[in-house]
Design a protein around this motif. Sequence first.
Motif, PDB file in Angstrom:
ATOM      1  N   ILE A   1       0.935  -0.751  -0.388  1.00  0.00           N
ATOM      2  CA  ILE A   1      -0.212   0.783  -0.006  1.00  0.00           C
ATOM      3  C   ILE A   1       1.040   1.213   0.194  1.00  0.00           C
ATOM      4  N   SER A   2       0.790   2.037  -0.916  1.00  0.00           N
ATOM      5  CA  SER A   2       1.669   2.799  -0.861  1.00  0.00           C
ATOM      6  C   SER A   2       0.759   4.807  -1.342  1.00  0.00           C
ATOM      7  N   HIS A   3       0.720   5.443  -0.969  1.00  0.00           N
ATOM      8  CA  HIS A   3       0.464   6.648  -0.884  1.00  0.00           C
ATOM      9  C   HIS A   3       0.953   8.160  -1.594  1.00  0.00           C
ATOM     10  N   GLY A   4       1.828   7.143  -2.154  1.00  0.00           N
ATOM     11  CA  GLY A   4       2.778   8.297  -2.751  1.00  0.00           C
ATOM     12  C   GLY A   4       4.091   8.870  -2.128  1.00  0.00           C
ATOM     13  N   VAL A   5       3.983   8.063  -0.858  1.00  0.00           N
ATOM     14  CA  VAL A   5       5.290   9.237   0.037  1.00  0.00           C
ATOM     15  C   VAL A   5       6.762   9.049  -0.327  1.00  0.00           C
ATOM     16  N   GLN A   6       6.580   7.878  -0.866  1.00  0.00           N
ATOM     17  CA  GLN A   6       7.831   7.464  -1.337  1.00  0.00           C
ATOM     18  C   GLN A   6       8.484   7.771  -2.704  1.00  0.00           C
ATOM     19  N   THR A   7       9.650   7.267  -2.724  1.00  0.00           N
ATOM     20  CA  THR A   7       9.985   7.174  -4.243  1.00  0.00           C
ATOM     21  C   THR A   7      10.172   5.832  -4.783  1.00  0.00           C
ATOM     22  N   VAL A   8       9.866   6.082  -6.432  1.00  0.00           N
ATOM     23  CA  VAL A   8       9.485   4.609  -6.658  1.00  0.00           C
ATOM     24  C   VAL A   8       9.998   3.643  -6.298  1.00  0.00           C
ATOM     25  N   ASP A   9      11.539   5.002  -6.159  1.00  0.00           N
ATOM     26  CA  ASP A   9      12.505   3.547  -6.204  1.00  0.00           C
ATOM     27  C   ASP A   9      12.576   3.077  -5.149  1.00  0.00           C
ATOM     28  N   ALA A  10      11.737   3.846  -3.961  1.00  0.00           N
ATOM     29  CA  ALA A  10      11.791   2.713  -2.623  1.00  0.00           C
ATOM     30  C   ALA A  10      10.711   1.903  -2.306  1.00  0.00           C
ATOM     31  N   VAL A  11       9.838   1.986  -3.057  1.00  0.00           N
ATOM     32  CA  VAL A  11       8.343   1.296  -2.900  1.00  0.00           C
ATOM     33  C   VAL A  11       8.948   0.200  -3.959  1.00  0.00           C
ATOM     34  N   CYS A  12       9.314   0.036  -4.923  1.00  0.00           N
ATOM     35  CA  CYS A  12      10.257  -1.184  -5.738  1.00  0.00           C
ATOM     36  C   CYS A  12      11.782  -2.056  -4.966  1.00  0.00           C
ATOM     37  N   GLN A  13      11.774  -1.481  -4.188  1.00  0.00           N
ATOM     38  CA  GLN A  13      13.162  -2.426  -3.457  1.00  0.00           C
ATOM     39  C   GLN A  13      11.921  -2.452  -2.264  1.00  0.00           C
ATOM     40  N   GLY A  14      10.859  -1.993  -1.494  1.00  0.00           N
ATOM     41  CA  GLY A  14      10.203  -2.223  -0.380  1.00  0.00           C
ATOM     42  C   GLY A  14       9.381  -3.992  -0.861  1.00  0.00           C
ATOM     43  N   ILE A  15       9.005  -3.727  -2.300  1.00  0.00           N
ATOM     44  CA  ILE A  15       8.557  -5.203  -2.747  1.00  0.00           C
ATOM     45  C   ILE A  15       9.357  -6.212  -2.908  1.00  0.00           C
ATOM     46  N   GLU A  16      10.132  -6.060  -3.379  1.00  0.00           N
ATOM     47  CA  GLU A  16      11.154  -6.774  -3.780  1.00  0.00           C
ATOM     48  C   GLU A  16      12.011  -7.362  -2.315  1.00  0.00           C
ATOM     49  N   ARG A  17      12.051  -6.325  -0.556  1.00  0.00           N
ATOM     50  CA  ARG A  17      12.067  -7.336   0.362  1.00  0.00           C
ATOM     51  C   ARG A  17      12.341  -9.013   0.346  1.00  0.00           C
ATOM     52  N   VAL A  18      10.997  -9.400   0.396  1.00  0.00           N
ATOM     53  CA  VAL A  18      10.767 -10.647   0.009  1.00  0.00           C
ATOM     54  C   VAL A  18      11.473 -11.348  -1.074  1.00  0.00           C
ATOM     55  N   ARG A  19      12.125 -12.010  -0.996  1.00  0.00           N
ATOM     56  CA  ARG A  19      12.969 -12.884  -2.284  1.00  0.00           C
ATOM     57  C   ARG A  19      12.230 -13.934  -3.230  1.00  0.00           C
ATOM     58  N   ASP A  20      11.332 -14.312  -2.564  1.00  0.00           N
ATOM     59  CA  ASP A  20      10.321 -15.723  -3.050  1.00  0.00           C
ATOM     60  C   ASP A  20       9.411 -15.511  -4.018  1.00  0.00           C
ATOM     61  N   THR A  21       9.234 -15.965  -4.653  1.00  0.00           N
ATOM     62  CA  THR A  21       8.702 -15.810  -6.101  1.00  0.00           C
ATOM     63  C   THR A  21       7.016 -16.327  -6.220  1.00  0.00           C
ATOM     64  N   ILE A  22       6.902 -15.049  -4.960  1.00  0.00           N
ATOM     65  CA  ILE A  22       5.728 -15.549  -4.839  1.00  0.00           C
ATOM     66  C   ILE A  22       3.979 -14.228  -5.130  1.00  0.00           C
ATOM     67  N   PRO A  23       3.363 -14.439  -5.409  1.00  0.00           N
ATOM     68  CA  PRO A  23       2.357 -13.081  -5.650  1.00  0.00           C
ATOM     69  C   PRO A  23       2.176 -11.882  -5.268  1.00  0.00           C
ATOM     70  N   ARG A  24       2.708 -10.302  -5.959  1.00  0.00           N
ATOM     71  CA  ARG A  24       2.922  -9.309  -5.769  1.00  0.00           C
ATOM     72  C   ARG A  24       1.302  -9.023  -5.362  1.00  0.00           C
ATOM     73  N   TYR A  25       0.668  -8.192  -4.287  1.00  0.00           N
ATOM     74  CA  TYR A  25      -0.127  -7.017  -4.627  1.00  0.00           C
ATOM     75  C   TYR A  25      -0.154  -6.151  -4.211  1.00  0.00           C
ATOM     76  N   ILE A  26      -0.439  -4.990  -4.663  1.00  0.00           N
ATOM     77  CA  ILE A  26      -0.091  -3.244  -5.036  1.00  0.00           C
ATOM     78  C   ILE A  26      -0.802  -2.421  -5.307  1.00  0.00           C
ATOM     79  N   TRP A  27      -1.324  -1.228  -4.585  1.00  0.00           N
ATOM     80  CA  TRP A  27      -1.897  -0.799  -4.992  1.00  0.00           C
ATOM     81  C   TRP A  27      -1.570   0.535  -4.767  1.00  0.00           C
ATOM     82  N   ILE A  28      -0.707   1.239  -5.348  1.00  0.00           N
ATOM     83  CA  ILE A  28      -0.118   3.273  -5.252  1.00  0.00           C
ATOM     84  C   ILE A  28      -0.566   3.977  -5.789  1.00  0.00           C
ATOM     85  N   ASN A  29      -1.221   4.643  -4.681  1.00  0.00           N
ATOM     86  CA  ASN A  29      -2.256   6.196  -5.189  1.00  0.00           C
ATOM     87  C   ASN A  29      -1.839   7.037  -6.316  1.00  0.00           C
TER      88      ASN A  29
END
Length: 171
Positions: free
Chosen positions: A143-171
């Motif tokens: 859940i991202s409201h746009g207060v982080q940079t794009v790179d920061a959100v992308c890095q956060g998404i990839e902290r879990v390295r396993d190939t599992i589904p990502r569910y993403i909402w970005i304002n």
Amino acid sequence: ISINYVKSLIGFYAETWVVENIYLPNQEQRKCHIFSGNDPSELITRLITKIEDGEKTFILTDGQKHKSKWGTRNLEHYIKKRFPHLKILRIDRESVGDPKHPAYGCIGNLNNILKNYDVVVASPTIETGVSIDIKHFNSVWVISHGVQTVDAVCQGIERVRDTIPRYIWIN
């Protein structure tokens, strides 16, 4: 130039060295489910369904305080109320610094700690510098409201390295 500048500022000898990051991101294609709308309520509805189905979920959000409707504190409270039997861990600036909280000092030992929880709700506290390498979670939720940079959100998404589904909402 930068290294020499920093060395001149500290006023004493310091050995310098270079670290090469050789990590290659997972080369498999991720299944990403993108949610639209003015708020993440549709994503939250789907998240609750997955938790009801027994999935172990890792949730990243950019808010923490009580005033942040979809922040770590409110999500933790909401999920605990719906699922009092589950083990839920909140990781944010306050919880990792509170000696009385289960997340206290967890950053250096995430892979061992996280496998004890059904749901983890985390803030940007873990967006960089950590690698969650355990095969424990079924999905990652963002859940991202746009207060982080794009790179920061992308890095956060990839902290879990396993190939599992990502569910993403970005304002």
